[in-house]
Enzyme design. Structure first.
Site, PDB file in Angstrom:
ATOM      1  N   CYS A   1       0.425  30.664   2.383  1.00 47.25           N
ATOM      2  CA  CYS A   1       1.820  30.459   1.968  1.00 47.25           C
ATOM      3  C   CYS A   1       2.052  31.089   0.594  1.00 47.25           C
ATOM      4  O   CYS A   1       2.060  32.301   0.476  1.00 47.25           O
ATOM      5  CB  CYS A   1       2.157  28.971   1.994  1.00 47.25           C
ATOM      6  SG  CYS A   1       3.928  28.645   1.943  1.00 47.25           S
TER       7      CYS A   1
ATOM      8  N   HIS B   1       0.021  26.811   7.467  1.00 45.98           N
ATOM      9  CA  HIS B   1      -0.924  26.016   6.660  1.00 45.98           C
ATOM     10  C   HIS B   1      -2.062  25.411   7.480  1.00 45.98           C
ATOM     11  O   HIS B   1      -1.979  24.249   7.885  1.00 45.98           O
ATOM     12  CB  HIS B   1      -0.166  24.875   5.974  1.00 45.98           C
ATOM     13  CG  HIS B   1       0.735  25.326   4.882  1.00 45.98           C
ATOM     14  ND1 HIS B   1       0.352  25.339   3.561  1.00 45.98           N
ATOM     15  CD2 HIS B   1       1.998  25.802   4.922  1.00 45.98           C
ATOM     16  CE1 HIS B   1       1.352  25.806   2.817  1.00 45.98           C
ATOM     17  NE2 HIS B   1       2.361  26.095   3.615  1.00 45.98           N
TER      18      HIS B   1
ATOM     19  N   GLU C   1      -4.767  24.282   6.344  1.00 42.59           N
ATOM     20  CA  GLU C   1      -5.405  23.182   5.592  1.00 42.59           C
ATOM     21  C   GLU C   1      -4.717  21.838   5.860  1.00 42.59           C
ATOM     22  O   GLU C   1      -5.276  20.793   5.532  1.00 42.59           O
ATOM     23  CB  GLU C   1      -5.438  23.497   4.096  1.00 42.59           C
ATOM     24  CG  GLU C   1      -4.150  23.220   3.321  1.00 42.59           C
ATOM     25  CD  GLU C   1      -3.065  24.263   3.521  1.00 42.59           C
ATOM     26  OE1 GLU C   1      -3.175  25.085   4.466  1.00 42.59           O
ATOM     27  OE2 GLU C   1      -2.084  24.250   2.748  1.00 42.59           O
TER      28      GLU C   1
END
Lengths: 223, 82
Positions: A85, A194, A196
């Site tokens: 991002c 994302h 994560e």
């Protein structure tokens, strides 16, 4: 295996990125934007957020942070770097990756669980996926539209450097549905969604994102 | 004191959603005859002393490296009288 996670003023997802590294079995090392060196880490994650308030352009000011000098040199020398991002935006502004990320074509901030297809498993960050594997991870951005010249887009496609593509919905107007790309060497990857945030069933829509972190850990062990 | 303005615009081929949004508001104001709006940025720099070639070269470097992203934006520099 020690994976550094850089915190800039305005980073948001540094803690989740560090947690994802630990969940995958690595040691997360906190790096600070003002650091003059990379503390001998084996790889680096540039996390999401709004570094320097996204003032001027997303990632434009972070590019000149002290830690970015040694990071750019190390990345050019082969150090694995994943930008997620805002981290992807920083990599583009630093010219480690081609192209740029611009305001979503819808003008809206988009936050959704996004279906992606892993297009390349030849990078150190995606080697643990199956070619063509479809995954769902969160996406949240206001300026995630990937743009580059037609020549650069053709080069990325021709060299297999499109790492992930949006499926079903193109959430931000990215050219050719591109969600992530790699440099020619495959050690630097930028990704707008994302992974994560999708490493544990309790908090993520899936655990599909874990593959980015297990990929790098396995790659480092084999290296 | 000298003043230099750096104007930064998205390249013509890059979609400008913000400009489009402004364009969309024109009709609501009852305006007609404006066929396109594109939005950019201006940076007003105040410099010590006179604007000479060395100073302008510095401003060009600043404009190309920080104030604009040459992948998506063009810049233009103009001197203004303070």
């Amino acid at each position: 295996m020690r994976i550094g996670v850089v915190t800039f003023p305005g980073s948001l997802d540094d803690r989740d990125a560090a947690r994802a590294v630990r969940v995958a079995g690595g040691e997360a090392v906190a790096l600070w934007h003002g650091d003059a060196d990379l503390h001998s880490v084996d790889a680096v994650v540039l996390p999401g957020g709004f570094s320097y308030g996204d003032y001027l352009r997303c990632g434009a000011i972070a590019r000149f942070a002290p830690v970015m000098g040694p990071l750019v040199d190390a990345a050019n020398g082969g150090l694995p770097v994943l930008g997620i991002c805002n981290g992807f935006q920083v990599l583009c502004e630093s010219h480690l990756l081609p192209g740029a990320l611009v305001r979503n074509d819808s003008l809206h901030f988009v936050c959704r669980d996004q279906l992606l297809r892993i297009e390349s498993t030849s990078t150190v960050w995606t080697s643990d996926y199956e070619p063509g594997q479809e995954i769902v991870v969160p996406l949240k951005n206001g300026e995630g539209g990937y743009v580059a010249s037609e020549a650069v887009l053709d080069e990325l496609e021709g060299q297999g450097r499109v790492v992930a593509r949006y499926l079903e919905v193109n959430p931000n107007g990215s050219r050719r549905d591109i969600a992530g790309i790699a440099n020619a060497r495959g050690n630097v990857v930028g990704l707008m969604p994302h992974p994560e945030h999708a490493v544990e069933a309790l908090t993520g829509p899936t655990t599909d994102g874990l593959g980015f972190f297990t990929s790098i850990l396995k790659g480092l062990v084999e290296a | 004191m000298a003043r230099v303005v750096v104007d930064v615009m998205l390249k013509p081929e890059i979609l400008d959603p913000q400009g489009k949004a402004v364009e969309g508001a024109l009709g609501r104001l009852g305006l007609s005859g404006i066929t396109s709006v594109r939005q950019g940025k201006s940076f007003v720099l105040e410099l010590e002393g006179e604007v000479d070639d060395a100073r302008l070269a510095q401003v060009h470097e600043l404009a190309a490296s920080l104030l604009s992203n040459p992948v998506i934006e063009d810049y233009a520099i103009r001197e203004v009288t303070a």
